[in-house]
Design a protein around this motif. Structure first.
Motif, PDB file in Angstrom:
ATOM      1  N   ALA A  18       5.519 -10.531  38.326  1.00  0.00           N
ATOM      2  CA  ALA A  18       4.159 -10.880  38.393  1.00  0.00           C
ATOM      3  C   ALA A  18       3.469  -9.979  39.275  1.00  0.00           C
ATOM      4  O   ALA A  18       2.329  -9.700  38.937  1.00  0.00           O
ATOM      5  CB  ALA A  18       4.166 -12.261  38.967  1.00  0.00           C
ATOM      6  N   ASP A  19       4.029  -9.369  40.327  1.00  0.00           N
ATOM      7  CA  ASP A  19       3.312  -8.404  41.402  1.00  0.00           C
ATOM      8  C   ASP A  19       2.961  -7.050  40.792  1.00  0.00           C
ATOM      9  O   ASP A  19       2.307  -6.568  40.946  1.00  0.00           O
ATOM     10  CB  ASP A  19       3.870  -8.415  42.632  1.00  0.00           C
ATOM     11  CG  ASP A  19       3.980  -9.654  43.601  1.00  0.00           C
ATOM     12  OD1 ASP A  19       3.101 -10.595  43.079  1.00  0.00           O
ATOM     13  OD2 ASP A  19       4.760  -9.943  44.247  1.00  0.00           O
ATOM     14  N   ARG A  20       4.141  -6.600  39.879  1.00  0.00           N
ATOM     15  CA  ARG A  20       4.042  -5.350  39.368  1.00  0.00           C
ATOM     16  C   ARG A  20       3.859  -5.158  37.821  1.00  0.00           C
ATOM     17  O   ARG A  20       4.125  -3.984  37.104  1.00  0.00           O
ATOM     18  CB  ARG A  20       5.337  -4.539  39.821  1.00  0.00           C
ATOM     19  CG  ARG A  20       5.366  -4.606  41.293  1.00  0.00           C
ATOM     20  CD  ARG A  20       6.635  -3.668  41.901  1.00  0.00           C
ATOM     21  NE  ARG A  20       6.470  -2.239  41.385  1.00  0.00           N
ATOM     22  CZ  ARG A  20       7.547  -1.402  41.624  1.00  0.00           C
ATOM     23  NH1 ARG A  20       8.679  -1.906  42.158  1.00  0.00           N
ATOM     24  NH2 ARG A  20       7.633  -0.274  41.147  1.00  0.00           N
ATOM     25  N   ALA A  21       3.715  -6.322  37.103  1.00  0.00           N
ATOM     26  CA  ALA A  21       3.602  -6.222  35.628  1.00  0.00           C
ATOM     27  C   ALA A  21       2.369  -5.223  35.048  1.00  0.00           C
ATOM     28  O   ALA A  21       2.702  -4.782  34.117  1.00  0.00           O
ATOM     29  CB  ALA A  21       3.294  -7.600  35.201  1.00  0.00           C
ATOM     30  N   HIS A  22       1.350  -4.945  35.790  1.00  0.00           N
ATOM     31  CA  HIS A  22       0.329  -4.292  35.507  1.00  0.00           C
ATOM     32  C   HIS A  22       0.901  -2.600  35.297  1.00  0.00           C
ATOM     33  O   HIS A  22       0.332  -1.791  34.783  1.00  0.00           O
ATOM     34  CB  HIS A  22      -0.629  -4.179  36.792  1.00  0.00           C
ATOM     35  CG  HIS A  22      -0.323  -3.608  37.836  1.00  0.00           C
ATOM     36  ND1 HIS A  22       0.348  -4.519  38.820  1.00  0.00           N
ATOM     37  CD2 HIS A  22      -0.622  -2.555  38.495  1.00  0.00           C
ATOM     38  CE1 HIS A  22       0.267  -3.770  39.891  1.00  0.00           C
ATOM     39  NE2 HIS A  22      -0.160  -2.573  39.793  1.00  0.00           N
ATOM     40  N   GLU A  23       2.080  -2.277  36.113  1.00  0.00           N
ATOM     41  CA  GLU A  23       2.776  -1.049  35.930  1.00  0.00           C
ATOM     42  C   GLU A  23       3.438  -0.896  34.494  1.00  0.00           C
ATOM     43  O   GLU A  23       3.605   0.403  34.397  1.00  0.00           O
ATOM     44  CB  GLU A  23       3.482  -0.841  36.993  1.00  0.00           C
ATOM     45  CG  GLU A  23       2.910  -1.004  38.426  1.00  0.00           C
ATOM     46  CD  GLU A  23       4.038  -0.633  39.477  1.00  0.00           C
ATOM     47  OE1 GLU A  23       4.879   0.332  39.228  1.00  0.00           O
ATOM     48  OE2 GLU A  23       4.080  -1.442  40.659  1.00  0.00           O
ATOM     49  N   GLY A  24       3.630  -2.001  33.990  1.00  0.00           N
ATOM     50  CA  GLY A  24       4.364  -1.793  32.366  1.00  0.00           C
ATOM     51  C   GLY A  24       5.861  -1.427  32.672  1.00  0.00           C
ATOM     52  O   GLY A  24       6.230  -1.714  33.692  1.00  0.00           O
ATOM     53  N   GLU A  79       3.111   0.650  27.080  1.00  0.00           N
ATOM     54  CA  GLU A  79       3.929  -0.163  27.928  1.00  0.00           C
ATOM     55  C   GLU A  79       4.542   0.864  29.071  1.00  0.00           C
ATOM     56  O   GLU A  79       4.737   0.427  30.187  1.00  0.00           O
ATOM     57  CB  GLU A  79       5.038  -0.830  27.444  1.00  0.00           C
ATOM     58  CG  GLU A  79       4.785  -2.228  26.618  1.00  0.00           C
ATOM     59  CD  GLU A  79       4.528  -3.308  27.398  1.00  0.00           C
ATOM     60  OE1 GLU A  79       4.532  -3.080  28.619  1.00  0.00           O
ATOM     61  OE2 GLU A  79       3.752  -4.181  27.073  1.00  0.00           O
ATOM     62  N   ALA A  80       4.693   2.179  28.566  1.00  0.00           N
ATOM     63  CA  ALA A  80       5.522   3.030  29.585  1.00  0.00           C
ATOM     64  C   ALA A  80       4.679   3.618  30.544  1.00  0.00           C
ATOM     65  O   ALA A  80       3.537   4.139  30.490  1.00  0.00           O
ATOM     66  CB  ALA A  80       6.055   4.152  28.665  1.00  0.00           C
ATOM     67  N   SER A  81       5.317   3.573  31.742  1.00  0.00           N
ATOM     68  CA  SER A  81       4.664   4.497  32.822  1.00  0.00           C
ATOM     69  C   SER A  81       5.794   5.152  33.505  1.00  0.00           C
ATOM     70  O   SER A  81       7.131   4.887  33.789  1.00  0.00           O
ATOM     71  CB  SER A  81       3.961   3.730  33.928  1.00  0.00           C
ATOM     72  OG  SER A  81       4.613   2.670  34.497  1.00  0.00           O
ATOM     73  N   LEU A  82       5.649   6.243  34.322  1.00  0.00           N
ATOM     74  CA  LEU A  82       6.569   7.293  35.040  1.00  0.00           C
ATOM     75  C   LEU A  82       6.293   6.980  36.469  1.00  0.00           C
ATOM     76  O   LEU A  82       5.346   6.708  37.243  1.00  0.00           O
ATOM     77  CB  LEU A  82       6.253   8.854  34.659  1.00  0.00           C
ATOM     78  CG  LEU A  82       6.431   9.045  33.158  1.00  0.00           C
ATOM     79  CD1 LEU A  82       6.130  10.399  33.064  1.00  0.00           C
ATOM     80  CD2 LEU A  82       7.770   8.820  32.562  1.00  0.00           C
TER      81      LEU A  82
END
Length: 371
Positions: free
Chosen positions: A154-160, A196-199
């Motif tokens: 929930a805390d990091r879902a925005h990172e994908g 969805e992807a992030s590095l």
């Protein structure tokens, strides 16, 4: 625990970035057939490497012989361009940093006396750069939308779905020779592997110039590994100065990248509160006035295993790095391995201090984890 000079403020350092220049580049027969290898060769030649050899086979030989220190020196001055094996093409979970691990290379050009790779990589510590880059990056597309660290948090879902690029290497330290990092950032920024992807990657280098103007779409978080002056000066050979890393951190943040601090490995050196307090103040100064700052922090205390200690003492026989099992607490993994961490009192004291001071000196930083 280790004597040092009094901490002094770190000022942004002008001048060219710190780059690694291998003495020799070996290209395996299989790697020679890969399209990206031509770009690697072009970059190596442009950097001034004159000894570039295409091997007749795919084995790396000629690195052994002599003392362990001599083998180390020979390997660390060699760049091998190879094809990533099938085992390296399947993303692996990498908590607590990210959902998955993607390896652009294996091995690191730096000379950190606490090297995280010691004991985990077999054979001489030659840096292997993967030539089959399309195959390596394909794992981002197959695993986007999956994962248990950020995808399910929930805390990091925005990172994908997050993909860590620096588990077994420092990709920025090799970027001037590879171009792999810019390619990965551009593709993910353009949504080539899905929205969805992030590095993520962490580095001890400062050569960010080629990354500043990329269309990254804020889908890559670059974290700079920094440490207190007495630790960085003594134990982080072959890396950019901490002042240069902080200047690069500020440049990336101003270019719109999400950024981060990897405070690692934290050590309770003499006057550690003053030394780390100065570091946090230097970070605050470097980032002062950056608009839209997105800053995270990850704090990792120093630890070692019996295997890594043995390797490190072979590489750095004169090291003053404290690795005394009698002064540590053994911590066992679910697979039966053991690593030695600081005692419970020291860990609690450091965690309490870092949590409070990070919040006070860098109130915009989100602490992702402490370990």
């Amino acid at each position: 625990m280790t004597p040092h000079d009094p901490p002094s403020p770190v000022q942004p350092r002008p001048g060219p970035p710190r780059v690694w220049l291998p003495r020799r580049v070996w290209i395996t027969a299989a790697a020679a057939e890969q399209p990206h290898t031509a770009e690697i060769v072009r970059r190596c030649e442009a950097a001034g490497v004159t000894e570039i050899e295409t091997l007749s086979g795919n084995r790396l030989t000629g690195l052994s012989g002599g003392s362990e220190r001599e083998v180390y020196a020979r390997a660390k001055s060699t760049l091998a361009v190879v094809v990533a094996p099938p085992s390296a093409l399947k993303p692996q979970p990498i908590p607590p940093s990210a959902d998955w691990r993607i390896d652009l290379a294996r091995g690191c050009p730096a000379h950190c006396q606490y090297c995280y790779l010691a004991g985990s990589l077999t054979g001489p510590p030659v840096t292997r750069l993967y030539a089959n880059l399309d195959d390596v990056l394909a794992g981002i597309g197959t695993h986007a939308g999956r994962g248990t660290v950020t995808s399910a948090s929930a805390d990091r879902a925005h990172e994908g779905t997050t993909f860590e690029l620096s588990c077994y290497t420092d990709p920025l330290g090799l970027e001037h020779l590879s171009g792999a990092l810019a390619l990965a950032i551009s593709r993910v920024g353009a949504g080539a592997y899905g929205a969805e992807a992030s590095l993520r990657f962490t580095t001890k280098y400062d050569g960010v110039g080629a990354l500043l103007d990329l269309d990254h779409a804020r889908r890559t978080r670059v974290r700079f590994s920094v440490n207190a002056a007495p630790v960085a000066r003594r134990f982080e050979g072959g890396t950019a100065a901490v002042s240069a890393r902080l200047a690069a951190l500020a440049s990336m943040a101003r270019a719109g990248y999400p950024v981060g601090l990897t405070l690692a490995p934290v050590m309770p050196v003499v006057d550690w509160r003053e030394a780390y307090g100065q570091l946090l103040d230097d970070v605050a100064t470097a980032l002062d006035g950056v608009a839209g700052l997105d800053l995270t922090a990850e704090i990792i205390t120093h630890r070692f295993t019996p295997g890594s200690k043995e390797v490190l003492l072979g590489w750095y026989p004169q090291t003053r790095l404290e690795m005394d099992e009698e002064r540590r607490t053994p911590k066992r993994s679910k697979f039966g391995g053991v690593k030695f961490v600081y005692d419970k009192t020291t860990m609690a004291e450091m965690r309490s201090w870092f949590t409070a001071e990070l919040d006070r000196r860098l109130p915009n930083a989100r602490l992702l984890y402490w370990t």
